[in-house]
Design a protein around this motif. Structure first.
Motif, PDB file in Angstrom:
ATOM      1  N   THR A   7     -11.803  -1.368  -7.089  1.00 35.46           N
ATOM      2  CA  THR A   7     -11.904  -0.043  -7.673  1.00 35.46           C
ATOM      3  C   THR A   7     -11.018   0.939  -6.935  1.00 35.46           C
ATOM      4  O   THR A   7     -10.533   0.687  -5.834  1.00 35.46           O
ATOM      5  N   ALA A   8     -10.830   2.064  -7.582  1.00 34.16           N
ATOM      6  CA  ALA A   8      -9.962   3.090  -7.011  1.00 34.16           C
ATOM      7  C   ALA A   8     -10.614   3.829  -5.863  1.00 34.16           C
ATOM      8  O   ALA A   8     -10.012   4.712  -5.260  1.00 34.16           O
ATOM      9  N   THR A   9     -11.844   3.469  -5.521  1.00 30.87           N
ATOM     10  CA  THR A   9     -12.528   4.152  -4.429  1.00 30.87           C
ATOM     11  C   THR A   9     -12.666   3.260  -3.204  1.00 30.87           C
ATOM     12  O   THR A   9     -13.518   3.504  -2.349  1.00 30.87           O
ATOM     13  N   ALA A  10     -11.825   2.218  -3.129  1.00 33.11           N
ATOM     14  CA  ALA A  10     -11.907   1.310  -1.988  1.00 33.11           C
ATOM     15  C   ALA A  10     -11.786   2.087  -0.687  1.00 33.11           C
ATOM     16  O   ALA A  10     -10.932   2.935  -0.519  1.00 33.11           O
ATOM     17  N   ALA A  11     -12.661   1.752   0.264  1.00 35.35           N
ATOM     18  CA  ALA A  11     -12.718   2.519   1.506  1.00 35.35           C
ATOM     19  C   ALA A  11     -11.449   2.395   2.319  1.00 35.35           C
ATOM     20  O   ALA A  11     -11.119   3.298   3.090  1.00 35.35           O
ATOM     21  N   THR A  12     -10.741   1.276   2.169  1.00 36.41           N
ATOM     22  CA  THR A  12      -9.543   1.057   2.966  1.00 36.41           C
ATOM     23  C   THR A  12      -8.289   1.618   2.326  1.00 36.41           C
ATOM     24  O   THR A  12      -7.202   1.479   2.865  1.00 36.41           O
ATOM     25  N   ALA A  13      -8.441   2.223   1.151  1.00 39.01           N
ATOM     26  CA  ALA A  13      -7.256   2.612   0.389  1.00 39.01           C
ATOM     27  C   ALA A  13      -6.587   3.852   0.959  1.00 39.01           C
ATOM     28  O   ALA A  13      -7.207   4.732   1.528  1.00 39.01           O
ATOM     29  N   THR A  14      -5.286   3.870   0.776  1.00 40.07           N
ATOM     30  CA  THR A  14      -4.531   5.103   0.988  1.00 40.07           C
ATOM     31  C   THR A  14      -4.605   5.895  -0.301  1.00 40.07           C
ATOM     32  O   THR A  14      -5.214   5.467  -1.267  1.00 40.07           O
ATOM     33  N   THR A  15      -4.026   7.044  -0.350  1.00 35.19           N
ATOM     34  CA  THR A  15      -4.103   7.852  -1.563  1.00 35.19           C
ATOM     35  C   THR A  15      -2.719   8.276  -2.008  1.00 35.19           C
ATOM     36  O   THR A  15      -1.778   8.342  -1.213  1.00 35.19           O
ATOM     37  N   VAL A  16      -2.621   8.520  -3.321  1.00 35.06           N
ATOM     38  CA  VAL A  16      -1.396   9.087  -3.887  1.00 35.06           C
ATOM     39  C   VAL A  16      -1.794  10.231  -4.790  1.00 35.06           C
ATOM     40  O   VAL A  16      -2.870  10.230  -5.385  1.00 35.06           O
ATOM     41  N   LEU A  53      -4.622  -5.051  -2.187  1.00 38.17           N
ATOM     42  CA  LEU A  53      -4.476  -6.351  -2.823  1.00 38.17           C
ATOM     43  C   LEU A  53      -4.603  -7.467  -1.794  1.00 38.17           C
ATOM     44  O   LEU A  53      -4.334  -7.248  -0.597  1.00 38.17           O
ATOM     45  N   PRO A  54      -4.992  -8.670  -2.216  1.00 38.60           N
ATOM     46  CA  PRO A  54      -4.867  -9.817  -1.323  1.00 38.60           C
ATOM     47  C   PRO A  54      -3.409  -9.994  -0.899  1.00 38.60           C
ATOM     48  O   PRO A  54      -2.496  -9.651  -1.655  1.00 38.60           O
ATOM     49  N   LYS A  55      -3.191 -10.517   0.274  1.00 38.20           N
ATOM     50  CA  LYS A  55      -1.831 -10.682   0.767  1.00 38.20           C
ATOM     51  C   LYS A  55      -1.088 -11.716  -0.060  1.00 38.20           C
ATOM     52  O   LYS A  55      -1.594 -12.796  -0.353  1.00 38.20           O
ATOM     53  N   GLY A  56       0.147 -11.380  -0.418  1.00 39.26           N
ATOM     54  CA  GLY A  56       0.961 -12.276  -1.223  1.00 39.26           C
ATOM     55  C   GLY A  56       1.290 -13.573  -0.519  1.00 39.26           C
ATOM     56  O   GLY A  56       1.297 -13.657   0.715  1.00 39.26           O
ATOM     57  N   ARG A  88       5.660  -0.888  -1.348  1.00 41.36           N
ATOM     58  CA  ARG A  88       6.152  -0.475  -0.031  1.00 41.36           C
ATOM     59  C   ARG A  88       5.238  -0.936   1.094  1.00 41.36           C
ATOM     60  O   ARG A  88       5.712  -1.436   2.131  1.00 41.36           O
ATOM     61  N   ASP A  89       3.932  -0.816   0.896  1.00 39.89           N
ATOM     62  CA  ASP A  89       2.998  -0.976   2.005  1.00 39.89           C
ATOM     63  C   ASP A  89       2.218  -2.282   2.004  1.00 39.89           C
ATOM     64  O   ASP A  89       1.555  -2.602   2.996  1.00 39.89           O
ATOM     65  N   GLN A  90       2.262  -3.019   0.889  1.00 40.02           N
ATOM     66  CA  GLN A  90       1.492  -4.263   0.814  1.00 40.02           C
ATOM     67  C   GLN A  90       2.430  -5.426   0.486  1.00 40.02           C
ATOM     68  O   GLN A  90       3.647  -5.293   0.603  1.00 40.02           O
ATOM     69  N   ASN A  91       1.845  -6.540   0.097  1.00 37.16           N
ATOM     70  CA  ASN A  91       2.672  -7.718  -0.171  1.00 37.16           C
ATOM     71  C   ASN A  91       2.277  -8.359  -1.510  1.00 37.16           C
ATOM     72  O   ASN A  91       1.772  -9.474  -1.553  1.00 37.16           O
ATOM     73  N   PRO A  92       2.536  -7.654  -2.613  1.00 36.59           N
ATOM     74  CA  PRO A  92       2.210  -8.219  -3.926  1.00 36.59           C
ATOM     75  C   PRO A  92       3.228  -9.279  -4.332  1.00 36.59           C
ATOM     76  O   PRO A  92       4.361  -9.290  -3.849  1.00 36.59           O
ATOM     77  N   ASP A  93       2.819 -10.152  -5.251  1.00 39.27           N
ATOM     78  CA  ASP A  93       3.733 -11.167  -5.777  1.00 39.27           C
ATOM     79  C   ASP A  93       4.209 -10.846  -7.188  1.00 39.27           C
ATOM     80  O   ASP A  93       5.391 -11.025  -7.492  1.00 39.27           O
ATOM     81  N   VAL A  94       3.310 -10.403  -8.051  1.00 39.82           N
ATOM     82  CA  VAL A  94       3.662 -10.109  -9.437  1.00 39.82           C
ATOM     83  C   VAL A  94       2.983  -8.806  -9.850  1.00 39.82           C
ATOM     84  O   VAL A  94       1.762  -8.660  -9.702  1.00 39.82           O
ATOM     85  N   LEU A  95       3.767  -7.870 -10.376  1.00 39.42           N
ATOM     86  CA  LEU A  95       3.249  -6.580 -10.825  1.00 39.42           C
ATOM     87  C   LEU A  95       3.677  -6.341 -12.270  1.00 39.42           C
ATOM     88  O   LEU A  95       4.846  -6.547 -12.620  1.00 39.42           O
ATOM     89  N   GLY A 113      13.723   3.779 -10.631  1.00 35.39           N
ATOM     90  CA  GLY A 113      14.519   3.869  -9.411  1.00 35.39           C
ATOM     91  C   GLY A 113      13.665   3.873  -8.161  1.00 35.39           C
ATOM     92  O   GLY A 113      14.012   3.244  -7.149  1.00 35.39           O
ATOM     93  N   ARG A 114      12.542   4.562  -8.212  1.00 35.66           N
ATOM     94  CA  ARG A 114      11.633   4.577  -7.051  1.00 35.66           C
ATOM     95  C   ARG A 114      11.069   3.190  -6.773  1.00 35.66           C
ATOM     96  O   ARG A 114      10.959   2.770  -5.609  1.00 35.66           O
ATOM     97  N   LEU A 115      10.728   2.467  -7.818  1.00 38.46           N
ATOM     98  CA  LEU A 115      10.170   1.126  -7.627  1.00 38.46           C
ATOM     99  C   LEU A 115      11.230   0.164  -7.097  1.00 38.46           C
ATOM    100  O   LEU A 115      10.951  -0.653  -6.206  1.00 38.46           O
ATOM    101  N   ARG A 116      12.429   0.278  -7.591  1.00 39.21           N
ATOM    102  CA  ARG A 116      13.511  -0.574  -7.085  1.00 39.21           C
ATOM    103  C   ARG A 116      13.840  -0.239  -5.628  1.00 39.21           C
ATOM    104  O   ARG A 116      14.114  -1.128  -4.820  1.00 39.21           O
ATOM    105  N   ALA A 117      13.802   1.049  -5.308  1.00 35.88           N
ATOM    106  CA  ALA A 117      14.064   1.453  -3.919  1.00 35.88           C
ATOM    107  C   ALA A 117      12.962   0.943  -2.996  1.00 35.88           C
ATOM    108  O   ALA A 117      13.235   0.526  -1.851  1.00 35.88           O
ATOM    109  N   ALA A 118      11.719   0.950  -3.464  1.00 37.51           N
ATOM    110  CA  ALA A 118      10.614   0.442  -2.645  1.00 37.51           C
ATOM    111  C   ALA A 118      10.785  -1.049  -2.373  1.00 37.51           C
ATOM    112  O   ALA A 118      10.481  -1.531  -1.272  1.00 37.51           O
TER     113      ALA A 118
END
Length: 512
Positions: free
Chosen positions: A12-21, A37-40, A186-193, A226-231
């Motif tokens: 959920t969007a209220t995960a205690a470990t989450a950063t915010t945007v 997310l689980p580590k990729g 940028r901050d995690q290790n996803p595999d497919v988005l 462009g932001r996603l490609r830069a990340a």
């Protein structure tokens, strides 16, 4: 110790470990928590970006440097959708086609009601990846809620962001999706988005695809891209990772706004991709919307099981169909008046080794369709709308077409009688020869459609006849090879008198 996360848990969007945007301009005072997310587990990674209702022929006029950079760096294939009665040119069928890798006659979604959906038989991309590669770290973000509630995109994702653009407006929610996806890359290790932006469709509806506002919205979404490609490029392990980035749309728009019908403008789609094994600067004519899923699978090293029934092919692979080699020979209209003069889309010149027999063909008629012709969807489907020419979805690029209906639109005498002949194929020492192809055939009246086989140049023998509609389906004909035969050629003979048409594509010969 905190127990490990379930691979299929949607956080959920209220995960205690989450950063915010921050959300967007419409809700700047609010904050949204980014899920963990689980580590990729893979160095092969995919970012799939959906932009709803984005007309590809408007990109050039927009301030869209990132889309244009991807066109230069990768492969950009444009094509046209189906229309009714297969499905409307609307988002439900469009995104179902993207996500499942099959056409609406399989996945069952014909409009935005999603009635008849068959996701149990043809699951979406992330749902299938959850079955095949559960260790992959996957994420989905959408702000058109049916893509979640109907099960089109989000099932199978380890984490998802679902917002309600219809209720709240898409501008702010698109911005939230961009910011959250950027943070995860940028901050995690996803595999497919798989992320989706919806405001392009809203502007198309409200102000038209021909408006400056539509170009401005393309520019906004290009900034997000462009932001996603830069990340991706800023990731610490980027040098050792292999990223494929795909941008796709679900349908087009009328210049004045709106979609759902059968016009070329409403049927426009594209697949744009960069990544390992994807040719730079390529503009293939054989790309279709169903190719997204096989492209992802090929990048991830997943072998497609024929039992899945996928209709697409990887963008990394090009068609070997002989008709596609005719692209440089395609010319503009002659007698047709509804096709723009700049659309180069037909020829009567067959591929090398092929021939057309017209010695029984009537005289006069429309020049373009006097005997078997070779044409593109962009050209042929413009001749007359809503006569099922739009349903030729399983043909790719250039195909062969015999069209007595269009031929008869100009003064003629006699009947339509034309035969398309393949080259001779070696069958020495073989016991059986198999002919595979894709066809769209529409039956009416006394017209006939026959396939004939000729061994060693002898008298052709009928091996199949068509007497009822075949709506864009693969076909297979197996023929016993006579003792002593060394070659076989096949003939496609079509006769009619102001009846319908017969399309042939993807012809393949194999022996056993």
């Amino acid at each position: 110790m905190t127990p490990p996360l379930s691979r299929r848990t949607v956080l959920t969007a209220t995960a205690a470990t989450a950063t915010t945007v921050a959300l967007g301009a419409s809700a700047a005072s609010q904050a949204h928590a980014v899920p963990t997310l689980p580590k990729g587990t893979s160095k092969d990674k995919v970012l799939l970006v959906g932009m709803d209702g984005l007309r590809h022929d408007r990109i050039d006029a927009a301030d869209a440097p990132h889309l244009k950079a991807m066109m230069s760096e990768g492969t950009y294939g444009t094509s046209l959708l189906y229309a009714g009665p297969m499905a409307a040119t609307s988002s439900g069928p469009g995104w179902s086609t993207v996500s499942t890798g099959v056409w609406p006659d399989k996945h069952g979604v014909k409009d935005n009601s999603f009635a008849g959906k068959k996701y149990d038989r043809y699951p979406g991309l992330l749902a299938r990846l959850a079955q095949l590669r559960p260790a992959l770290s996957t994420y989905a973000a959408v702000d058109w809620k049916p893509l979640d509630t109907q099960g089109t995109v989000t099932p199978g994702a380890d984490a998802k962001l679902v917002l309600d653009g219809d209720r709240d407006g898409y501008t702010g929610h698109d911005a939230t999706i961009a910011a959250e996806t950027e943070a995860i890359i940028r901050d995690q290790n996803p595999d497919v988005l798989f992320v989706y932006f919806g405001q392009s469709d809203i502007v198309g509806h409200n102000q038209g695809a021909g408006s400056q506002a539509y170009l401005d919205q393309i520019a906004v979404q290009d900034t997000y891209l462009g932001r996603l490609r830069a990340a991706i490029k800023a990731r610490p392990d980027h040098a050792s990772e292999r990223w494929t980035v795909i941008v796709v749309t679900d349908h087009g728009h009328l210049d004045a706004g709106g979609h759902g019908g059968s016009s070329v403008e409403e049927r426009r789609t594209f697949v744009l991709a960069t990544g390992p094994g994807i040719a730079e600067g390529a503009r293939p004519i054989d790309t279709r919307l169903v190719d997204v899923v096989p492209t992802v699978f090929k990048h991830l090293g997943i072998t497609v099981d024929p039992a899945w029934g996928l209709d697409g092919t990887p963008l990394q692979e090009r068609s070997a169909d002989p008709f596609d080699a005719l692209r440089p020979a395609l010319t503009a209209r002659v007698d047709e008046t509804g096709i723009p003069a700049g659309v180069l889309g037909f020829t009567h010149t067959p591929p090398s080794g092929w021939s057309v027999i017209n010695n029984a063909m009537g005289t006069g008629g429309m020049t373009e369709w006097r005997g078997w012709a070779f044409a593109t969807d962009e050209f042929w489907s413009r001749t007359q709308r809503d006569q099922w020419r739009e349903l030729n979805v399983r043909a790719r690029g250039v195909f062969a077409v015999a069209d007595s209906d269009e031929w008869a639109d100009k003064t003629f005498s006699g009947t339509y009688d034309s035969t398309l002949v393949t080259p001779a194929y070696d069958v020495t020492g073989k016991t059986e020869v198999r002919l595979d192809f894709t066809t769209l055939y529409r039956q009416e009246g006394s017209q006939s459609a026959q396939i004939l086989a000729s061994f060693n140049g002898g008298t052709p023998t009928v091996v199949r006849s068509y007497t009822s509609d075949v709506v864009s389906q693969p076909q297979s004909v197996s023929v016993d090879v006579p003792s002593g035969a060394s070659t076989v050629s096949f003939r496609f003979r079509y006769t009619g008198s102001n009846n319908w048409y017969w399309v042939i594509d993807g012809v393949r010969i194999s022996q056993s």
